[in-house]
Design an enzyme around this catalytic site. Structure first.
Site, PDB file in Angstrom:
ATOM      1  N   ASP A  86       0.863  -1.250  -0.070  1.00  0.00           N
ATOM      2  CA  ASP A  86       0.099   0.025   0.102  1.00  0.00           C
ATOM      3  C   ASP A  86       0.885   1.478  -0.293  1.00  0.00           C
ATOM      4  O   ASP A  86       0.106   2.338   0.100  1.00  0.00           O
ATOM      5  CB  ASP A  86      -1.159  -0.188   1.413  1.00  0.00           C
ATOM      6  CG  ASP A  86      -2.306  -0.573   0.854  1.00  0.00           C
ATOM      7  OD1 ASP A  86      -2.774  -0.765  -0.249  1.00  0.00           O
ATOM      8  OD2 ASP A  86      -2.755  -0.977   2.068  1.00  0.00           O
ATOM      9  N   ARG A 116       0.385  -1.428   7.675  1.00  0.00           N
ATOM     10  CA  ARG A 116       0.988  -0.159   6.939  1.00  0.00           C
ATOM     11  C   ARG A 116       1.918   0.597   7.893  1.00  0.00           C
ATOM     12  O   ARG A 116       2.594   1.675   7.250  1.00  0.00           O
ATOM     13  CB  ARG A 116      -0.157   0.782   6.414  1.00  0.00           C
ATOM     14  CG  ARG A 116      -1.163   0.133   5.567  1.00  0.00           C
ATOM     15  CD  ARG A 116      -2.027   1.001   4.593  1.00  0.00           C
ATOM     16  NE  ARG A 116      -1.321   1.892   4.148  1.00  0.00           N
ATOM     17  CZ  ARG A 116      -1.583   3.080   3.169  1.00  0.00           C
ATOM     18  NH1 ARG A 116      -2.762   3.317   3.350  1.00  0.00           N
ATOM     19  NH2 ARG A 116      -0.921   3.801   2.623  1.00  0.00           N
ATOM     20  N   ARG A 167      -9.522   6.116  10.182  1.00  0.00           N
ATOM     21  CA  ARG A 167      -7.948   5.744  10.473  1.00  0.00           C
ATOM     22  C   ARG A 167      -7.218   6.814  11.085  1.00  0.00           C
ATOM     23  O   ARG A 167      -6.204   6.788  11.393  1.00  0.00           O
ATOM     24  CB  ARG A 167      -7.554   5.969   8.787  1.00  0.00           C
ATOM     25  CG  ARG A 167      -8.405   4.907   8.070  1.00  0.00           C
ATOM     26  CD  ARG A 167      -7.867   3.479   8.583  1.00  0.00           C
ATOM     27  NE  ARG A 167      -8.231   2.430   7.410  1.00  0.00           N
ATOM     28  CZ  ARG A 167      -7.450   2.147   6.540  1.00  0.00           C
ATOM     29  NH1 ARG A 167      -6.348   2.718   6.144  1.00  0.00           N
ATOM     30  NH2 ARG A 167      -7.743   1.560   5.616  1.00  0.00           N
ATOM     31  N   HIS A 196     -11.354   7.299   4.682  1.00  0.00           N
ATOM     32  CA  HIS A 196     -10.509   8.483   4.696  1.00  0.00           C
ATOM     33  C   HIS A 196     -11.316   9.725   4.157  1.00  0.00           C
ATOM     34  O   HIS A 196     -12.205   9.496   3.253  1.00  0.00           O
ATOM     35  CB  HIS A 196      -9.433   8.203   3.633  1.00  0.00           C
ATOM     36  CG  HIS A 196      -8.183   7.586   4.279  1.00  0.00           C
ATOM     37  ND1 HIS A 196      -7.491   6.781   3.495  1.00  0.00           N
ATOM     38  CD2 HIS A 196      -7.576   7.398   5.618  1.00  0.00           C
ATOM     39  CE1 HIS A 196      -6.215   6.345   4.204  1.00  0.00           C
ATOM     40  NE2 HIS A 196      -6.503   6.641   5.556  1.00  0.00           N
ATOM     41  N   CYS A 292      -5.049   9.732  -3.740  1.00  0.00           N
ATOM     42  CA  CYS A 292      -4.231   9.034  -2.689  1.00  0.00           C
ATOM     43  C   CYS A 292      -2.922   8.559  -3.274  1.00  0.00           C
ATOM     44  O   CYS A 292      -2.259   8.041  -2.466  1.00  0.00           O
ATOM     45  CB  CYS A 292      -4.955   8.135  -1.679  1.00  0.00           C
ATOM     46  SG  CYS A 292      -6.218   7.104  -2.409  1.00  0.00           S
TER      47      CYS A 292
HETATM   48  N1  ARG Z   1      -5.218  -0.074   0.806  1.00  0.00           N
HETATM   49  C1  ARG Z   1      -5.078   1.239   1.429  1.00  0.00           C
HETATM   50  C2  ARG Z   1      -5.816   1.317   2.843  1.00  0.00           C
HETATM   51  O1  ARG Z   1      -6.814   0.628   2.972  1.00  0.00           O
HETATM   52  C3  ARG Z   1      -5.759   2.180   0.384  1.00  0.00           C
HETATM   53  C4  ARG Z   1      -5.343   3.511   0.935  1.00  0.00           C
HETATM   54  C5  ARG Z   1      -6.082   4.620  -0.079  1.00  0.00           C
HETATM   55  N2  ARG Z   1      -5.790   5.950   0.515  1.00  0.00           N
HETATM   56  C6  ARG Z   1      -6.400   6.982   0.602  1.00  0.00           C
HETATM   57  N3  ARG Z   1      -5.977   8.094   1.078  1.00  0.00           N
HETATM   58  N4  ARG Z   1      -7.796   6.812   0.616  1.00  0.00           N
HETATM   59  O2  ARG Z   1      -5.132   1.910   3.533  1.00  0.00           O
END
Ligand code: ARG
Length: 298
Positions: A86, A116, A167, A196, A292
């Site tokens: 990612d 991550r 998040r 997000h 992103c």
């Molecule tokens: N697979 C990643 C996650 O879930 C995707 C992140 C996408 N980033 C964003 N800023 N929307 O963290």
């Protein structure tokens, strides 16, 4: 002026009164060499583990990179890291900032998911080669903060829009606000498909914003409607299936967006924007699209 705003009645400024901020001129992108869906940390990833077409992903990423170059941005690219599928979503590991005297600072993220966390050091190593002062949140006070995935600057103004609930935690914004001496409008996110802020809120320029309204509380929507002159709303199909709101408008005029967002594109054109469509289908499998896949920098 550090302060967190959670309701429209607290808003004691107009956008025009806020200190100015230059528009970003550089873009950072992480090469998708090791991009894949290897685990599930958002609802979009569920049916796509191991299903990324690597060649297609590479092509999609290259078209986007070229677009920033054509728009006149200085594009920096760095290699991905094996085992960090990612990392290509490089809006998430940091929040860069430039103050009124031109001093550049960056706050490093505290990623929510263990999968991550390692990406932050890899991106911090790159910032160490740049003229940015590197700042860290206090991990004893802040549990998570996912950088520009959730914390989005108002166009050309020192005002931060901060999403929280999935998040990033609201307590992160207290520290971010103090470290950068900036007000934060805190927006609670209520739908895990829009985990997000950048999946449901896209600042187009000082006066215009593109949103997916159902991802917010009534209090959040009121603050958005209060501070923008024009709010463009995406339909649920385009927001959820095409990531229409994960678009980006890096110069306040040109919008880069996933292809096929017919309704949003018409509304953007009616509001005077130039629309450029890109395929990001491989990245949508992982829950991300145009916004992103890059970090805007000064
Ligand atoms: N697979 C990643 C996650 O879930 C995707 C992140 C996408 N980033 C964003 N800023 N929307 O963290």
């Amino acid at each position: 002026m550090p302060k967190i705003y959670t309701t429209a009645s607290e808003i004691d400024f107009t956008i025009g009164e806020l200190p100015k901020m230059p528009a970003p001129s550089r873009v950072l992108m992480v090469k998708p060499t090791y991009f894949d869906v290897e685990y599930v940390i958002n609802p979009h990833m569920k049916d796509h583990v191991g299903a990324v077409d690597k060649l297609q992903a590479q092509n999609e990423w290259e078209y986007l990179e070229e677009a920033y170059e054509e728009l006149g941005f200085d594009v920096q690219t760095i290699d991905g890291v094996k085992g960090m599928p990612d990392m290509v979503f490089c809006a998430n590991q940091s929040l860069p900032f430039v103050d009124s005297d031109g001093n550049k600072k960056v706050i490093m993220s505290i990623m929510h998911s263990s999968e991550r966390k390692g990406e932050v050091n890899a991106i911090e190593a790159w910032y160490r080669t740049q003229d940015y002062e590197i700042l860290h949140l206090d991990p004893s006070k802040v549990s998570d903060f996912e950088g520009m995935g959730d914390a989005i600057w108002h166009f050309k103004r020192q005002l931060l829009w901060g999403g929280y609930g999935f998040r990033s935690s609201i307590n992160a914004y207290q520290q971010v606000s103090e470290l950068l001496n900036t007000p934060v409008i805190a927006l609670e996110l209520v739908d895990d498909k829009f985990y997000h802020l950048d999946t449901c809120f896209c600042v187009l320029n000082e006066k215009n914003v593109l949103i997916y309204p159902d991802a917010f509380t009534a209090a959040g929507l009121e603050m958005i409607y209060n501070l923008f002159d024009n709010v463009i709303e995406a339909t649920s199909y385009e927001a959820e299936k095409l990531f229409a709101v994960n678009a980006t408008c890096p110069d306040g005029k040109n919008v880069l967006i996933q292809q096929g967002c017919t309704d949003v594109n018409q509304k953007l054109r009616d509001a005077g924007f130039s629309v450029h469509e890109f395929s990001t289908y491989e990245f949508i499998k992982s829950g991300g699209s145009v916004f992103c896949m890059k970090m805007m920098l000064w």
